[in-house]
Design an enzyme around this catalytic site. Sequence first.
Site, mmCIF file in Angstrom:
data_model
loop_
_atom_site.group_PDB
_atom_site.id
_atom_site.type_symbol
_atom_site.label_atom_id
_atom_site.label_comp_id
_atom_site.label_asym_id
_atom_site.label_seq_id
_atom_site.Cartn_x
_atom_site.Cartn_y
_atom_site.Cartn_z
ATOM 1 N N LYS A 80 0.863 -1.186 0.000
ATOM 2 C CA LYS A 80 0.000 0.000 0.000
ATOM 3 C C LYS A 80 0.899 1.236 0.000
ATOM 4 C CE LYS A 80 -3.825 2.140 2.474
ATOM 5 N NZ LYS A 80 -3.307 3.451 2.208
HETATM 6 P P1 ATP Z 1 -10.195 6.169 1.767
HETATM 7 O O1 ATP Z 1 -9.652 6.368 0.397
HETATM 8 O O2 ATP Z 1 -10.491 4.758 2.091
HETATM 9 O O3 ATP Z 1 -11.223 7.165 2.174
HETATM 10 P P2 ATP Z 1 -7.837 7.316 2.444
HETATM 11 O O4 ATP Z 1 -8.011 8.262 1.307
HETATM 12 O O5 ATP Z 1 -7.473 7.873 3.760
HETATM 13 O O6 ATP Z 1 -9.090 6.467 2.708
HETATM 14 P P3 ATP Z 1 -6.243 5.067 2.710
HETATM 15 O O7 ATP Z 1 -7.005 4.713 3.912
HETATM 16 O O8 ATP Z 1 -4.838 5.397 2.959
HETATM 17 O O9 ATP Z 1 -6.839 6.250 1.927
HETATM 18 O O10 ATP Z 1 -6.363 3.798 1.707
HETATM 19 C C1 ATP Z 1 -6.814 3.743 0.421
HETATM 20 C C2 ATP Z 1 -5.831 4.360 -0.577
HETATM 21 O O11 ATP Z 1 -4.602 3.643 -0.645
HETATM 22 C C3 ATP Z 1 -6.316 4.311 -1.999
HETATM 23 O O12 ATP Z 1 -7.273 5.287 -2.245
HETATM 24 C C4 ATP Z 1 -5.031 4.502 -2.788
HETATM 25 O O13 ATP Z 1 -4.818 5.876 -2.960
HETATM 26 C C5 ATP Z 1 -3.952 3.962 -1.874
HETATM 27 N N1 ATP Z 1 -3.237 2.781 -2.371
HETATM 28 C C6 ATP Z 1 -1.907 2.591 -2.268
HETATM 29 N N2 ATP Z 1 -1.542 1.413 -2.754
HETATM 30 C C7 ATP Z 1 -2.658 0.804 -3.205
HETATM 31 C C8 ATP Z 1 -2.930 -0.459 -3.811
HETATM 32 N N3 ATP Z 1 -1.960 -1.339 -4.046
HETATM 33 N N4 ATP Z 1 -4.205 -0.739 -4.127
HETATM 34 C C9 ATP Z 1 -5.200 0.144 -3.896
HETATM 35 N N5 ATP Z 1 -5.013 1.344 -3.308
HETATM 36 C C10 ATP Z 1 -3.751 1.675 -2.967
#
Ligand code: ATP
Length: 765
Positions: A413
């Site tokens: 991630k």
């Molecule tokens: P959300 O998008 O769930 O509201 P957020 O914006 O705070 O929460 P995170 O909780 O950090 O984001 O987790 C989701 C995000 O992680 C995705 O929107 C994307 O931008 C990021 N991401 C990074 N690596 C990946 C991956 N391998 N697959 C999908 N998403 C990823």
Amino acid sequence: MQKSITSFFKRKSDVPDESPEPKKAPKIKTETEDTKKLLIKTEDESPKAKIKAKPEPMTVDPPESPDAPKSVKVEKDTENKPAAANDAKNESDTENKEADRKVTTIGLVSTSKDGKEDAENYDPSKDSYHPLKNAYWASKKVTPYLALARTFQVIEETKGRLKMIDTLSNYFCSVMLVSPSDLVPSVYLSINQLAPAYEGLELGVAETTLMKAICKATGRNLAHIKSQTQLIGDLGIVAEQSRVSQRMMFQPAPLNIRDVFRKLREIAKISGQSKMDLVYNVFVSCRSSEARFFIRSLIGKLRIGIAEQSLLTALAIALVKKNHIGDCKASKVPEAYKDEIAETTLLLKTAYSQCPNYDIIIPAILEYDIKELQERCPMHPGMPLRPMLAQPTKGVHEVFERFGGMHITCEWKYDGERAQIHCNEKGEISIFSRNSENNTAKYPDLIARSKNFLKCPVESYIIDSEIVAWDVERKQILPFQVLSTRKRKNVDIEEIKVQVCVYIFDLLYINGTALVTKPLSERRKLLNEHFQEVEGEWQFATALNTNDIDEVQQFLEESVKGNCEGLMVKTLDQEATYEIAKRSRNWLKLKKDYISNVGDSLDLVVIGGYKGKGKRTGTYGGFLLACYDTENEEYQTICKIGTGFTDEDLQTHSEFLGKHVISSAKSYYRYDSSLEPDHWFEPVQVWEIKCADLSLSPIHRAAIGIVDGERGISLRFPRFIRIRDDKNSENATDANQVAHMYQSQDLVKNNQKTLTQTDLEDEFY
Ligand code: ATP
């Protein structure tokens, strides 16, 4: 049928509001009576409301001809007199009385010679509403702006969500039948947009500009308008009151939807004096509640509580009502055709998620069968899809509980900025953020090297990815903070200091074919067939397909060593389609530093600041944070925060937020007066916040009415993590998410009924 997440909770609209602050601005009702008296009254019993509850009698002239609109003559303008008189008032009074001395005729009412609905009495919420018979504009085929304003007014006064949606659906149904070309502007105006969100055309005219236009049009002085706004908390209401009590020489031509929409678009595109002039030009033609909603549109907040999902439901119900116009009373349709409504809503929402453009969707629903909608409104490069989102989890065990024996894959991630990269048939590249904002101009370097990663000739594509800052010398990922220093607009490729690498994790469209209904394993295969990695430029997300719990744990640790936030765990074959616009349980996020009891951080809006003391004198020492309630379109306080900041952070925040200080809380801030900060801010910045846990609070208002009728939810030991530049304030953590996070805590879970998996899967964001 799956139930929406909200159906499990008692909504706050269903419970009495004990907040000392009025939830919404007090509502004005205008009533035209046979006695030819028009009174303004307020339903709100709060002291503030009582001030403006004073009736303003007006006489109504007899109609000149049966078809001519009636006019209203103001007998006497009873100026609303604030109890808390302020300095500005006396000065204003003289000037306002001057303005009131003018002769008055305000066109308000059209004749109802055949007993048909007229403008002032138009009420799409009534049980006997008939979309054809009650569409009083039927003979002209042009929808008056007043019909929409009346609809908004009735919705604002309605408590239950279903009733609000039903009312809007009645209005939409009338427009579909009587003046269908007004449906597009009606829809945009109902959610206060001027174009598809991704085009970024925004109103948000400064309040001072609007106040000046109101002064010019009504003869009031600025100090008076300001003091009234401060007192009432809503410039829309102040505008309406000033307009209704105003004496005028002649009756301006009635406004219609098309013209108002066109002019709002013009206003958004121009600046300076001409912007003010155009606002004035429309405002002088506003009658009764048109003034309120025109001004609120310009401010950027309609405050009728209709967000996008409710609007789509209203449209779907309107379509079903239209289909059954002959054999069922409008008010009976939702009950009688439940299944058809559910199916239509789902088809419409699905189509909208892949084609978020009402200019395309509305003509298609008017022309074709709803079952053809997805086909008629396909996704295509250049138009952002609502991204699939993940559910937070609190550990590897939870992942395995959820996925059982399914084939899964774990991907690193990456901690950067989500990017949906589109290439159309002409080879034009567009890059969209998580919120579907157009970020193309921010990444000219990516566009310049976009051919490098094609393995074979490709006509068109949409990829889903994360852009991260890249250390070219060390060949490694840099923290998010580095990426956030990159310029956002007018980026000159020569001047770029922060290099980036794109980590691709999905392929949604290739050579004219949408892939979202294909399983991830297939999408990945196609991704590998058409694209290749280029070190430091384009890379595939590091992935491991495994069903071994120890391997997942180890992979999580490796991802952290690789400067990542943790893992995204995804289904590969079964239940593995790309779920547009959904926070799906088929993608789980497993963050390295999850706090065992909370699982994820929150993204909250800074709405107030407390002056610092001692070492922090001269800057803010603490802040008031809020989550966003999408259903009621309001910010609800969730905690005060004073930890996690370096001195430099406090300096930066104080400088930035100092530029966004407002004289009083927005009327859509929901808070307890004991939390009153030294300064209120515009809702302009989102912060990522971590906390120890969430608890019920008698003073905070987050998710009030969802988990508990009288208490909101607050964060314990909140800590500032970073600014979320990629989220605007309406993308902050939603009240439902707060409620869910609260409910998911072990302590709460063991004591209360929680959401089922089905509820979560149905949650649109
Ligand atoms: P959300 O998008 O769930 O509201 P957020 O914006 O705070 O929460 P995170 O909780 O950090 O984001 O987790 C989701 C995000 O992680 C995705 O929107 C994307 O931008 C990021 N991401 C990074 N690596 C990946 C991956 N391998 N697959 C999908 N998403 C990823």
